[in-house]
Design an enzyme around this catalytic site. Structure first.
Site, PDB file in Angstrom:
ATOM      1  CG  HIS A   1      36.270   9.874  16.421  1.00 17.60           C
ATOM      2  ND1 HIS A   1      36.808   9.539  15.200  1.00 17.60           N
ATOM      3  CD2 HIS A   1      37.057   9.279  17.339  1.00 17.60           C
ATOM      4  CE1 HIS A   1      37.860   8.774  15.380  1.00 17.60           C
ATOM      5  NE2 HIS A   1      38.046   8.607  16.681  1.00 17.60           N
ATOM      6  CD  GLU A   2      36.760  10.100  21.027  1.00 13.86           C
ATOM      7  OE1 GLU A   2      37.010   8.901  21.267  1.00 13.86           O
ATOM      8  OE2 GLU A   2      37.539  10.834  20.378  1.00 13.86           O
TER       9      GLU A   2
ATOM     10  CG  HIS B   1      36.210   4.915  18.920  1.00 11.98           C
ATOM     11  ND1 HIS B   1      36.812   4.136  17.962  1.00 11.98           N
ATOM     12  CD2 HIS B   1      36.989   6.036  19.021  1.00 11.98           C
ATOM     13  CE1 HIS B   1      37.897   4.761  17.495  1.00 11.98           C
ATOM     14  NE2 HIS B   1      38.021   5.919  18.110  1.00 11.98           N
TER      15      HIS B   1
ATOM     16  CD  GLU C   1      43.392   4.148  22.073  1.00 11.37           C
ATOM     17  OE1 GLU C   1      42.331   4.710  22.358  1.00 11.37           O
ATOM     18  OE2 GLU C   1      43.697   3.776  20.946  1.00 11.37           O
TER      19      GLU C   1
ATOM     20  CG  MET D   1      40.226   7.419  26.058  1.00 10.39           C
ATOM     21  SD  MET D   1      41.066   6.630  24.655  1.00 10.39           S
ATOM     22  CE  MET D   1      40.489   4.951  24.851  1.00 10.39           C
ATOM     23  CD  GLU D   2      38.464   5.006  21.727  1.00  3.94           C
ATOM     24  OE1 GLU D   2      38.878   6.183  21.800  1.00  3.94           O
ATOM     25  OE2 GLU D   2      39.079   4.098  21.127  1.00  3.94           O
ATOM     26  CG  ASN D   3      38.020   6.044  28.626  1.00  5.16           C
ATOM     27  OD1 ASN D   3      39.057   5.508  28.292  1.00  5.16           O
ATOM     28  ND2 ASN D   3      37.931   7.341  28.874  1.00  5.16           N
TER      29      ASN D   3
ATOM     30  CD  GLU E   1      41.258   5.674  16.729  1.00  2.10           C
ATOM     31  OE1 GLU E   1      40.408   6.464  16.262  1.00  2.10           O
ATOM     32  OE2 GLU E   1      41.297   5.364  17.942  1.00  2.10           O
TER      33      GLU E   1
ATOM     34  N   GLY F   1      42.292  14.905  21.834  1.00  2.00           N
ATOM     35  CA  GLY F   1      40.941  15.459  21.829  1.00  2.00           C
ATOM     36  C   GLY F   1      40.032  14.790  22.835  1.00  2.00           C
TER      37      GLY F   1
HETATM   38  N1  B3K Z   1      41.399   6.564  20.859  1.00  2.00           N
HETATM   39  C1  B3K Z   1      41.886   7.820  21.372  1.00  2.00           C
HETATM   40  C2  B3K Z   1      43.361   7.890  21.249  1.00  2.00           C
HETATM   41  C3  B3K Z   1      44.064   8.099  22.537  1.00  2.00           C
HETATM   42  C4  B3K Z   1      45.532   7.750  22.439  1.00  2.00           C
HETATM   43  C5  B3K Z   1      46.381   8.626  23.278  1.00  2.00           C
HETATM   44  N2  B3K Z   1      47.748   8.240  23.311  1.00  2.00           N
HETATM   45  C6  B3K Z   1      41.240   8.979  20.681  1.00  2.00           C
HETATM   46  C7  B3K Z   1      40.389   8.632  19.530  1.00  2.00           C
HETATM   47  O1  B3K Z   1      40.874   8.326  18.459  1.00  2.00           O
HETATM   48  O2  B3K Z   1      39.199   8.597  19.663  1.00  2.00           O
HETATM   49 ZN    ZN Z   2      39.342   7.364  17.558  1.00  2.00          ZN
END
Ligand code: B3K
Ligand code: ZN
Length: 873
Positions: A297-298, A301, A121, A263-265, A320, A261
């Site tokens: 938070h993650e 998502h 992302e 990332m919600e993969n 977000e 911080g």
């Molecule tokens: N969705 C990620 C954002 C990462 C973007 C980095 N360029 C973090 C978050 O909001 O959970």
């Molecule tokens: Zn987020």
């Protein structure tokens, strides 16, 4: 670089239904094979060309329906591949090479502490393979990862493992399948020598989910809190939003080099190790709470972002803003709700207001950008969350929940817009939210000028509210917003909330009035006694509210307001009035005199019975220098610092015994736990110690040193060390710092704290110290946590960063120039304080501007270019 415009949005002509990837990992030359099943959109023109993003890739092979494509059949440039003529349905196979070990931008596939990991992302996937790298293209992924069995025993990707095996030459592979169609930005891969802590969660429908946290072996003892937080978050999302997890396993991986911080993969969240690892000895209460919030938070998502995602990156706040609102609500429910709100608002008003008032001000849904990475901002995230919170308050929780259910049901598996979200809320609540939508389009912080009059004869209180939103770059004309103002009228004699009657309607003791016009007067009738208004309770809208409160009014609200948030607010306003006088005195060279009403109010706070220690601690804290700066027309760094120090010391001297009593009463030898009660107690103890150390008498110093030496937990140790280092007693500070640095040399996250503590002190030697520490073996410009801990913390050190010789600015600009080559995302973030140059006096303006001009002379990344252009415009 060219800007992208929201108004240019076109749906994709081709969609990818299946994505099959094979990674043959190698630090210097990783091979990526992709096999994409592609269909033309039924409404797209038959001759529409196929475009695939691809950057910094070496293309080795390109097949369409298994036939090599002639070189004349496609175009390849530094942005990607265009194939002019393709059938309505086909497969496209590519083979590319890339070099993870050279990737210092930490976007795409890179190496961190020897392991492979990804960050896609927003637009990182295009550095992995040729692909329509846009969130409205969602495919089912099957991913095979091949690695060295010794160096990369663990091979992870999204979804579920379906096959694994040994290969020749000490290699092995694992194949993963993710059944949920997803955009490329949610793709993830991790490979390395990792250890895992495993747990389980049973969902509301009785499904068993395996939970795993993957870390470097030595960190196995630091995952308990993240795991507990994850389980709480999973339960909370079921209870509050009816959202159940949808895969058999959920994985978190901690990596040391990460731009943000976490990332919600899908099914494989990748975390900055700072946002997941905790231990009482190494992490503070604040870090524990941050980990809990980020893990939640993650996880949240998974629905707000992954199952329903964004149509394009202009809609970023769709996922977000909503998800921040959800994580804030979760933390409020899990900890002390008023403290959570107070801390969020204190941060918001300092940092987001500053963004809104500067050259990079943008609306929650921007209209154009050059580099999307620059738009992961406080406006998109935090102001977006404030707007969702207002929506919830406008329609009420039940309708909001119905709207949320409708949104997840209607748009499951789709990529949608902010209108779709607000539309569900309007539908579920039957409310007209047309004017409310302006919050998404208009940048800048609205200001409300309020004044009230009590009419004794008619027992009426007339409250007039006038709203205006200042101009922001590119937006000169602003329209009135729909602003919900939660309020009460507190009887000045009785100290009680009065019953509110508005337009003949009884409203109870606490109500929301809706400001929609530029100016409106609200007439409350049957007001039995003269009231003091309590306005914008719980910060019901992200605005600046001006009301001509006297110090007596504020001292009154400070103890009598039934709204805990506004009691805190009164403490801050009271302190601000005193601070403003002292700032003026400092500027005019007049002797500073402390307002005794502030001292009396603090004494009352300190001696009254304590309900919530954490709230009391917040009330005793003075607004930060950055927060004070936000309220000033022109920022006078030195006057602000001097005024605040003067207040700190005056309070410390006047209330020394009270602070000592509070300190002593809150020393505890209980085993550390991150519970709200313990955190509140430590927080109050820390504030008391800080005031005692403002006096620096022998007893205070003894206590502080003892707290440091005792080493009960990092919260206590860090506070004591910070106070020693920030005191005038270098003979104590130096050995403490040295001991701490030696004790924790092996722990990178603690060393980050060690860096920050020393460069945030007010003493004049800080700049030299920063330069010296940049050479420290534990420091590296390539590690974002180190950059933030040392350079980021230095740029927050108001007096030293803003030195009048400009050396602070030059140091930061040098770092930005170097980082612009290594990691443009971090370079742009680090540069932000310089972009606010217009807020300062002429001398500093000139110095900051000169540094921006110097940066501008460099060959710039899109990230830094966009920021410099805006800053100098
Ligand atoms: N969705 C990620 C954002 C990462 C973007 C980095 N360029 C973090 C978050 O909001 O959970
Ligand atoms: Zn987020």
């Amino acid at each position: 670089p060219q800007p992208v415009h929201l108004s240019d949005y076109q749906p994709p002509a081709y969609r990818v239904t299946h994505t099959e990837l094979t990674f043959d990992l190698d630090p210097a030359s990783t091979r990526v094979e992709a096999r994409l099943t592609i269909e033309r959109h039924p409404e797209a023109a038959p001759n529409a060309p196929l475009f695939l993003n691809g950057e910094q890739l070496t293309l080795e092979s390109l097949l369409l329906d298994d036939e090599p494509l002639a070189e004349s059949a496609y175009q390849h440039d530094d942005k990607g591949l265009t194939v002019a003529n393709v059938p309505a349905a086909f497969t496209l196979a590519t083979r590319v090479r890339l070099a993870p070990e050279e990737n210092t931008a930490l976007e795409g596939l890179y190496q961190s502490s020897g392991m492979f990991c990804t960050q896609c992302e927003a637009e990182g996937f295009r550095r992995i393979t040729f692909y329509p790298d846009r969130p409205d293209v969602m495919a089912v992924f099957r991913v095979t990862v091949i690695g060295d069995a010794t160096r990369e025993p663990v091979l992870l990707a999204n979804g579920n493992p379906v096959e694994r095996g040994e290969l020749e030459g000490g290699r092995h592979f694992v194949t993963w399948e993710d059944p949920h169609p997803k955009p490329a930005y949610l793709f993830a891969l991790v490979a390395g020598d990792l250890a895992c802590v495993e747990d389980h969660f049973t969902t509301m429908n009785g499904r068993e989910v395996t939970l795993q946290i993957w870390v470097e072996e030595e960190n196995l003892g630091k995952t308990d809190h993240a795991m507990a937080s994850l389980k709480r978050a999973m339960r909370w999302d079921e209870d509050s939003y009816g959202r159940e997890y949808d895969l058999d396993r959920f994985m978190i991986v901690a990596v040391n080099d990460f731009n943000m911080g976490a990332m919600e993969n899908k099914g494989l969240n990748i975390f900055n190790s700072a946002a997941v690892l905790t231990h009482p000895d190494t992490a503070t209460d604040a870090a524990f709470q941050q980990v809990e919030g980020i893990v939640a938070h993650e996880y949240f998502h998974n629905w707000s972002g992954n199952r329903v995602t964004c149509r394009d990156w202009f809609q970023l706040s769709l996922k977000e803003g909503f998800t921040v609102f959800r994580d804030q609500s979760f933390s409020a429910d899990t900890n002390s709700a008023p403290v959570k709100r107070i801390q969020d608002v204190a941060f918001f008003r300092t940092a987001q207001f500053a963004e809104d008032a500067g050259p990079t001000a943008h609306s929650i849904r921007p209209e154009h950008y050059i580099e999307i990475t620059n738009f992961y901002t406080l406006t998109i995230y935090e102001k977006g969350a404030e707007v969702v919170r207002m929506l919830k308050n406008l329609v009420g929780w039940e309708a909001f929940r119905r709207g949320s259910d409708l949104y997840f049901e209607r748009f499951d598996g789709q990529a949608v817009t902010i209108e779709d979200f607000v539309g569900c809320m309007a539908e579920a609540s039957q409310q007209d939210l047309t004017q409310f939508m302006r919050w998404y389009h208009q940048a800048g912080t609205p200001e409300i000028d309020a004044h009230g009059e009590y009419d004794y004869v008619n027992a009426e209180y007339r409250l007039t509210l006038r709203q205006r939103t200042p101009m922001t770059p590119g937006q000169t004309h602003k329209q009135p917003l729909h602003i919900p103002v939660r309020m009460g009228l507190v009887g000045t004699k009785s100290g009680h909330d009065l019953t509110l009657t508005l337009d003949g309607e009884k409203r109870g003791k606490d109500t929301v009035i809706h400001l929609r016009e530029a100016e409106q007067t609200f007439v409350f009738t049957d007001v039995a006694e003269a009231p003091t208004p309590s306005l914008l309770r719980n910060f019901s809208a992200p605005v600046k509210l001006h009301f001509p409160y006297s110090r007596e009014d504020l001292a009154f609200l400070l103890t009598e307001d039934s709204d805990g948030f506004n009691r805190w607010e009164a403490s801050q306003r009271l302190a601000m009035l005193a601070l403003n006088d002292l700032i003026a005195a400092h500027r005019n060279g007049v002797e500073k005199v402390m307002d005794t009403r502030v001292i009396d109010a603090y004494r009352a706070l300190l001696t009254a019975p304590v309900n919530d220690k954490a709230v009391l601690a917040e009330m005793l804290k003075l607004p930060s220098e950055a927060c004070i700066a936000e309220s000033q027309p022109l920022v006078d760094v030195d006057a602000i610092h001097a005024a605040r120090e003067f207040v700190r010391q005056s309070l410390g001297f006047a209330l020394r015994d009270e602070f000592m009593a509070v300190y002593t009463a809150n020393v505890s030898s209980k085993a550390y736990a991150p519970t709200p009660e313990q955190i509140g107690q430590r927080s109050l103890k820390s504030v008391a110690l800080a005031y005692l150390m403002a006096v620096e008498d022998e007893e205070a110093i003894e206590r502080c040193q003892a707290q440091f030496d005792a080493g009960h937990n990092m919260t206590d140790v860090r506070q004591a060390l910070t106070l020693l280092v920030h005191s005038s007693r270098d003979e104590l500070a130096a050995p403490a710092l040295k001991a701490f640095g030696e004790k924790w040399a092996h722990d990178s996250l603690v060393m980050d704290q060690w860096f920050s503590i020393q460069v945030s002190r007010p003493q004049e030697d800080v700049l030299e110290r920063v330069k010296y520490l940049m050479q420290h073996p534990a420091f590296s410009l390539k590690n974002p946590n180190k950059v933030r801990a040392l350079l980021g913390a230095f740029a927050q050190n108001r007096v030293n960063f803003h030195r009048l010789d400009g050396a602070g600015y030059a140091l930061l600009a040098d770092a930005v120039i170097e980082l612009n080559r290594l990691n443009p995302e971090i370079a742009a973030r680090l540069m932000t304080p310089l972009t606010r140059w217009r807020r300062f006096d002429d001398a500093r303006q000139a110095l900051m501007q000169a540094e921006l001009e110097r940066i501008k002379q460099e060959p710039l990344s899109a990230n830094v270019y966009e920021l410099v252009e805006k800053a100098l415009a």
